[in-house]
Structures are given as structure tokens and as C-alpha cells.
Motif scaffolding. Structure first.
Motif, PDB file in Angstrom:
ATOM      1  N   THR A   1       1.207  10.281 -30.044  1.00 57.43           N
ATOM      2  CA  THR A   1       1.262   8.956 -30.660  1.00 57.43           C
ATOM      3  C   THR A   1       2.414   8.138 -30.093  1.00 57.43           C
ATOM      4  O   THR A   1       2.265   6.953 -29.802  1.00 57.43           O
ATOM      5  CB  THR A   1       1.420   9.087 -32.190  1.00 57.43           C
ATOM      6  OG1 THR A   1       0.315   9.832 -32.692  1.00 57.43           O
ATOM      7  CG2 THR A   1       1.473   7.730 -32.858  1.00 57.43           C
ATOM      8  N   MET A   2       3.568   8.759 -29.929  1.00 61.86           N
ATOM      9  CA  MET A   2       4.737   8.038 -29.401  1.00 61.86           C
ATOM     10  C   MET A   2       4.536   7.599 -27.953  1.00 61.86           C
ATOM     11  O   MET A   2       5.086   6.597 -27.531  1.00 61.86           O
ATOM     12  CB  MET A   2       5.995   8.906 -29.528  1.00 61.86           C
ATOM     13  CG  MET A   2       6.430   9.130 -30.943  1.00 61.86           C
ATOM     14  SD  MET A   2       6.670   7.549 -31.790  1.00 61.86           S
ATOM     15  CE  MET A   2       6.791   8.078 -33.460  1.00 61.86           C
ATOM     16  N   ILE A   3       3.735   8.353 -27.205  1.00 65.05           N
ATOM     17  CA  ILE A   3       3.455   7.971 -25.817  1.00 65.05           C
ATOM     18  C   ILE A   3       2.404   6.870 -25.766  1.00 65.05           C
ATOM     19  O   ILE A   3       2.553   5.877 -25.055  1.00 65.05           O
ATOM     20  CB  ILE A   3       2.999   9.202 -24.998  1.00 65.05           C
ATOM     21  CG1 ILE A   3       4.166  10.170 -24.824  1.00 65.05           C
ATOM     22  CG2 ILE A   3       2.444   8.787 -23.644  1.00 65.05           C
ATOM     23  CD1 ILE A   3       3.771  11.533 -24.294  1.00 65.05           C
ATOM     24  N   ILE A   4       1.332   7.043 -26.530  1.00 62.30           N
ATOM     25  CA  ILE A   4       0.220   6.088 -26.486  1.00 62.30           C
ATOM     26  C   ILE A   4       0.567   4.791 -27.212  1.00 62.30           C
ATOM     27  O   ILE A   4       0.203   3.706 -26.757  1.00 62.30           O
ATOM     28  CB  ILE A   4      -1.051   6.729 -27.089  1.00 62.30           C
ATOM     29  CG1 ILE A   4      -1.498   7.889 -26.206  1.00 62.30           C
ATOM     30  CG2 ILE A   4      -2.171   5.711 -27.221  1.00 62.30           C
ATOM     31  CD1 ILE A   4      -2.587   8.758 -26.818  1.00 62.30           C
ATOM     32  N   GLU A   5       1.268   4.895 -28.338  1.00 57.51           N
ATOM     33  CA  GLU A   5       1.648   3.725 -29.132  1.00 57.51           C
ATOM     34  C   GLU A   5       3.160   3.751 -29.379  1.00 57.51           C
ATOM     35  O   GLU A   5       3.600   4.057 -30.482  1.00 57.51           O
ATOM     36  CB  GLU A   5       0.913   3.735 -30.470  1.00 57.51           C
ATOM     37  CG  GLU A   5      -0.590   3.722 -30.359  1.00 57.51           C
ATOM     38  CD  GLU A   5      -1.247   3.698 -31.726  1.00 57.51           C
ATOM     39  OE1 GLU A   5      -1.047   2.705 -32.449  1.00 57.51           O
ATOM     40  OE2 GLU A   5      -1.932   4.671 -32.051  1.00 57.51           O
ATOM     41  N   PRO A   6       3.950   3.405 -28.363  1.00 60.17           N
ATOM     42  CA  PRO A   6       5.403   3.561 -28.487  1.00 60.17           C
ATOM     43  C   PRO A   6       6.049   2.683 -29.568  1.00 60.17           C
ATOM     44  O   PRO A   6       7.101   3.040 -30.099  1.00 60.17           O
ATOM     45  CB  PRO A   6       5.924   3.193 -27.094  1.00 60.17           C
ATOM     46  CG  PRO A   6       4.832   2.421 -26.450  1.00 60.17           C
ATOM     47  CD  PRO A   6       3.556   2.862 -27.076  1.00 60.17           C
ATOM     48  N   ASN A   7       5.426   1.588 -29.944  1.00 54.89           N
ATOM     49  CA  ASN A   7       6.045   0.691 -30.925  1.00 54.89           C
ATOM     50  C   ASN A   7       5.458   0.842 -32.328  1.00 54.89           C
ATOM     51  O   ASN A   7       5.711   0.022 -33.199  1.00 54.89           O
ATOM     52  CB  ASN A   7       5.915  -0.761 -30.459  1.00 54.89           C
ATOM     53  CG  ASN A   7       4.474  -1.154 -30.222  1.00 54.89           C
ATOM     54  OD1 ASN A   7       3.586  -0.320 -30.228  1.00 54.89           O
ATOM     55  ND2 ASN A   7       4.257  -2.440 -29.992  1.00 54.89           N
TER      56      ASN A   7
END
Length: 148
Positions: A48-54
Motif C-alpha cells: 500500500t505504501m508503495i502503490i499509494e504513498p500519500n
């Protein structure tokens, strides 16, 4: 990717069925959920942090604008917990194959509801796919009835 996801989902269901019905393991649905939830977090959080960092900053901003957002997230977590527990219970009392068939039926029902409520368009190919799914669910039900 769709084939890999389907195969992984089926493998997960089969492994759950083995763990829940094995005489040597003695796992119940709650214990299995206790073991699987942290593993899911370890796999999904970095993705999730890679695909949707914000996503974290957006969630915090939404929570500041509307304090009900935290209640929505908590409600979502409770529903997800109940869905997973129900999946484990269905797997334990029936089989992994039955869980997969029910999942496919649920998808077809969701599409029909979305067509009726939201007037979502469906292609001819999509309609044939959903009809094939429904036929498969009906045939599986008939085979299960006759095997009893």
C-alpha cells in the motif's frame, strides 16, 4: 494477474480448509484469524505504501475535516473482521471449493444489483461470463445435493 490472483485465492482457501479440519493442528476459526491477520498486514502495508504513498496523509486530512472518518474506518475494520471470520467458518463447515463457489456467486449477485440500482452498463461478453458463473453455481449445487 487475474489468473495468479485466482490461483492464490484458491490456494489460501485450500490451506485454510486443511488447517481448520486437520486433527493434528487443532486450529479454530478465531486462532487462524489471529495468525493470518498479522501476516496480511506485513504483506499489504508495504504494498500500500508503495502503490499509494500519500494514502496516510490523505486519511489524516479527511479525519481532521470529518471526525466521523475514524468511525467509518473502525466500522470497515469490524466488517472486514466479520467477513474473514465468516469465510473461515464456511471453510471449516463445508469446504474450500464451496467457499470459492459462494465467492463467485457473490460477485455475480453484486453485478446484478449494480446493474439494477446504478444502471451500470455490461458488455455482451461480461453478461455471458456472469451467466456462465450462475450456471456453474447451479450445477455445483445440484452435484452437492445428489452426493448427499
Amino acid at each position: 494477474m487475474c489468473l495468479a490472483a485466482t490461483a492464490a485465492r484458491a490456494l489460501k482457501s485450500v490451506l485454510q480448509g486443511i488447517l481448520l479440519s486437520s486433527e493434528g493442528e487443532k486450529l479454530n476459526s478465531m486462532n487462524l484469524l489471529l495468525y493470518m491477520a498479522p501476516i496480511a498486514v506485513l504483506v499489504l502495508l508495504p504494498a500500500t505504501m508503495i502503490i499509494e504513498p500519500n494514502v496516510l496523509s490523505i486519511t489524516i486530512a479527511l479525519a481532521r475535516q470529518d471526525p466521523k472518518m475514524i468511525l467509518y474506518l473502525l466500522f470497515n475494520a469490524v466488517v472486514a473482521y466479520c467477513v474473514n471470520l465468516t469465510n473461515f467458518l464456511v471453510t471449516k463447515h463445508t469446504s474450500a471449493l464451496t467457499l470459492q463457489v459462494l465467492g463467485n456467486a457473490k460477485g455475480a449477485v453484486a453485478v446484478v444489483v449494480s446493474i439494477l440500482l446504478f444502471r451500470n452498463p455490461v458488455s455482451v461478453t461480461g453478461m455471458l461470463g456472469y451467466m456462465l458463473t450462475v450456471i456453474g453455481v447451479i450445477l455445483y449445487s445440484e452435484v452437492k445435493k445428489r452426493s448427499r
